[in-house]
Design a protein around this motif. Structure first.
Motif, PDB file in Angstrom:
ATOM      1  N   PRO A 103       3.967  -4.253 -31.975  1.00  0.00           N
ATOM      2  CA  PRO A 103       4.985  -3.445 -32.082  1.00  0.00           C
ATOM      3  C   PRO A 103       6.577  -3.827 -32.375  1.00  0.00           C
ATOM      4  CG  PRO A 103       3.593  -3.351 -29.928  1.00  0.00           C
ATOM      5  CD  PRO A 103       3.288  -4.555 -31.052  1.00  0.00           C
ATOM      6  N   SER A 104       6.736  -5.073 -32.460  1.00  0.00           N
ATOM      7  CA  SER A 104       7.994  -5.516 -32.928  1.00  0.00           C
ATOM      8  C   SER A 104       8.163  -5.450 -34.602  1.00  0.00           C
ATOM      9  CB  SER A 104       8.004  -6.941 -32.585  1.00  0.00           C
ATOM     10  OG  SER A 104       7.192  -7.781 -33.204  1.00  0.00           O
ATOM     11  N   GLU A 105       7.058  -5.111 -35.018  1.00  0.00           N
ATOM     12  CA  GLU A 105       7.028  -5.134 -36.662  1.00  0.00           C
ATOM     13  C   GLU A 105       7.017  -3.650 -37.128  1.00  0.00           C
ATOM     14  OE1 GLU A 105       4.192  -7.674 -38.480  1.00  0.00           O
ATOM     15  OE2 GLU A 105       4.808  -9.392 -37.388  1.00  0.00           O
ATOM     16  N   ALA A 106       6.765  -2.648 -36.172  1.00  0.00           N
ATOM     17  CA  ALA A 106       6.601  -1.080 -36.314  1.00  0.00           C
ATOM     18  C   ALA A 106       7.872  -0.557 -36.975  1.00  0.00           C
ATOM     19  CB  ALA A 106       6.255  -0.598 -35.210  1.00  0.00           C
ATOM     20  N   PRO A 121       9.433   2.831 -39.477  1.00  0.00           N
ATOM     21  CA  PRO A 121       9.655   4.553 -39.582  1.00  0.00           C
ATOM     22  C   PRO A 121       8.098   4.768 -40.091  1.00  0.00           C
ATOM     23  CG  PRO A 121      11.717   3.503 -40.150  1.00  0.00           C
ATOM     24  CD  PRO A 121      10.875   2.588 -40.015  1.00  0.00           C
ATOM     25  N   GLY A 122       7.592   5.783 -39.510  1.00  0.00           N
ATOM     26  CA  GLY A 122       6.396   6.284 -39.939  1.00  0.00           C
ATOM     27  C   GLY A 122       5.133   5.822 -39.109  1.00  0.00           C
ATOM     28  N   ALA A 123       5.321   4.699 -38.457  1.00  0.00           N
ATOM     29  CA  ALA A 123       4.288   4.408 -37.514  1.00  0.00           C
ATOM     30  C   ALA A 123       4.129   5.068 -36.392  1.00  0.00           C
ATOM     31  CB  ALA A 123       4.847   2.604 -36.932  1.00  0.00           C
ATOM     32  N   LEU A 124       2.846   5.008 -35.842  1.00  0.00           N
ATOM     33  CA  LEU A 124       2.482   5.726 -34.687  1.00  0.00           C
ATOM     34  C   LEU A 124       2.467   4.591 -33.507  1.00  0.00           C
ATOM     35  CD1 LEU A 124       0.861   8.092 -33.374  1.00  0.00           C
ATOM     36  CD2 LEU A 124      -1.122   6.609 -33.308  1.00  0.00           C
ATOM     37  N   ILE A 125       3.389   4.942 -32.357  1.00  0.00           N
ATOM     38  CA  ILE A 125       3.719   4.108 -31.292  1.00  0.00           C
ATOM     39  C   ILE A 125       2.945   4.649 -30.076  1.00  0.00           C
ATOM     40  CG2 ILE A 125       5.556   2.901 -32.046  1.00  0.00           C
ATOM     41  CD1 ILE A 125       7.359   4.850 -30.994  1.00  0.00           C
ATOM     42  N   LEU A 126       2.189   3.960 -29.307  1.00  0.00           N
ATOM     43  CA  LEU A 126       1.700   4.401 -27.776  1.00  0.00           C
ATOM     44  C   LEU A 126       2.529   3.562 -26.764  1.00  0.00           C
ATOM     45  CD1 LEU A 126      -0.341   4.752 -30.014  1.00  0.00           C
ATOM     46  CD2 LEU A 126      -2.265   3.764 -28.495  1.00  0.00           C
ATOM     47  N   ILE A 173       5.871   9.007 -32.914  1.00  0.00           N
ATOM     48  CA  ILE A 173       5.881   8.625 -34.447  1.00  0.00           C
ATOM     49  C   ILE A 173       7.210   7.969 -34.609  1.00  0.00           C
ATOM     50  CG2 ILE A 173       5.566   9.200 -36.820  1.00  0.00           C
ATOM     51  CD1 ILE A 173       3.395  11.282 -35.813  1.00  0.00           C
ATOM     52  N   LEU A 174       7.493   7.047 -35.218  1.00  0.00           N
ATOM     53  CA  LEU A 174       8.840   6.478 -35.390  1.00  0.00           C
ATOM     54  C   LEU A 174       9.506   7.261 -36.799  1.00  0.00           C
ATOM     55  CD1 LEU A 174       8.473   2.627 -35.045  1.00  0.00           C
ATOM     56  CD2 LEU A 174       9.788   4.286 -33.433  1.00  0.00           C
ATOM     57  N   LEU A 222      -0.069   1.859 -38.265  1.00  0.00           N
ATOM     58  CA  LEU A 222       0.281   2.593 -39.432  1.00  0.00           C
ATOM     59  C   LEU A 222      -0.914   3.401 -39.944  1.00  0.00           C
ATOM     60  CD1 LEU A 222       1.418  -0.547 -41.365  1.00  0.00           C
ATOM     61  CD2 LEU A 222       2.872   0.866 -39.771  1.00  0.00           C
ATOM     62  N   PHE A 223      -0.659   4.582 -40.517  1.00  0.00           N
ATOM     63  CA  PHE A 223      -1.587   5.588 -40.829  1.00  0.00           C
ATOM     64  C   PHE A 223      -1.921   5.177 -42.279  1.00  0.00           C
ATOM     65  CE2 PHE A 223       1.043   8.189 -38.191  1.00  0.00           C
ATOM     66  CZ  PHE A 223       0.412   9.220 -37.622  1.00  0.00           C
ATOM     67  N   PRO A 224      -3.255   5.193 -42.445  1.00  0.00           N
ATOM     68  CA  PRO A 224      -3.772   4.455 -43.669  1.00  0.00           C
ATOM     69  C   PRO A 224      -3.613   5.674 -44.796  1.00  0.00           C
ATOM     70  CG  PRO A 224      -5.616   5.409 -42.199  1.00  0.00           C
ATOM     71  CD  PRO A 224      -4.312   5.385 -41.516  1.00  0.00           C
TER      72      PRO A 224
END
Length: 144
Positions: free
Chosen positions: A82-85, A87-92, A106-107, A140-142
């Motif tokens: 999470p600390s490396e997420a 913009p564009g990352a999915l976060i739970l 989504i960031l 991250l979305f692939p």
């Protein structure tokens, strides 16, 4: 797996802004919940959903031995700390201490995210310290 272009993910997510909240739905402009938003963005960025999503409970305080959302995301996405997420990352999010992660966003920037929220629908808002401390997982979305 190679990550998808974050700008493409964010553009796809922002296209859902204003979609009304509807539990367990995933139809842009018509209705979605937080997972439905993520599913819709994934369909646009990655392609057809690889497996059916079973019915799920709305209980944000649910506890249990399995992180069902995270396990599902691991089957088709790229997990990052999470600390490396970015913009564009999915976060739970874990909405209550010791509860399983049950909310998804989504960031969209270093201090903002987009999510579907009951009574508000799909909104973009600041990633406040209160939201940030609830992040339990990031993916991250692939690339398609």
């Amino acid at each position: 797996m190679t990550p998808a272009d974050p700008d493409r993910v964010i553009a796809a997510a922002r296209a859902w802004l204003g979609t009304p909240y509807h539990d367990q739905a995933s139809l842009r402009g018509v209705g979605c919940d937080c997972l439905g938003l993520a599913r819709g963005v994934c369909r646009e960025v990655v392609g057809p959903e690889p497996f059916p999503i079973p019915p799920y409970s709305r209980d944000w305080g649910e506890i249990g031995p399995r992180e069902v959302l995270a396990d599902g995301a691991r089957r088709m996405m790229i997990e990052v700390p999470p600390s490396e997420a970015g913009p564009g990352a999915l976060i739970l999010f874990r909405m209550r201490p010791r509860a399983i992660a049950k909310h998804v966003g989504i960031l969209t920037g270093p201090g903002s995210f987009l999510h579907a929220y009951e009574r508000l629908g799909v909104i973009e808002e600041p990633l406040t310290p209160s939201w940030r401390r609830r992040i339990a997982f990031a993916f991250l979305f692939p690339q398609r």
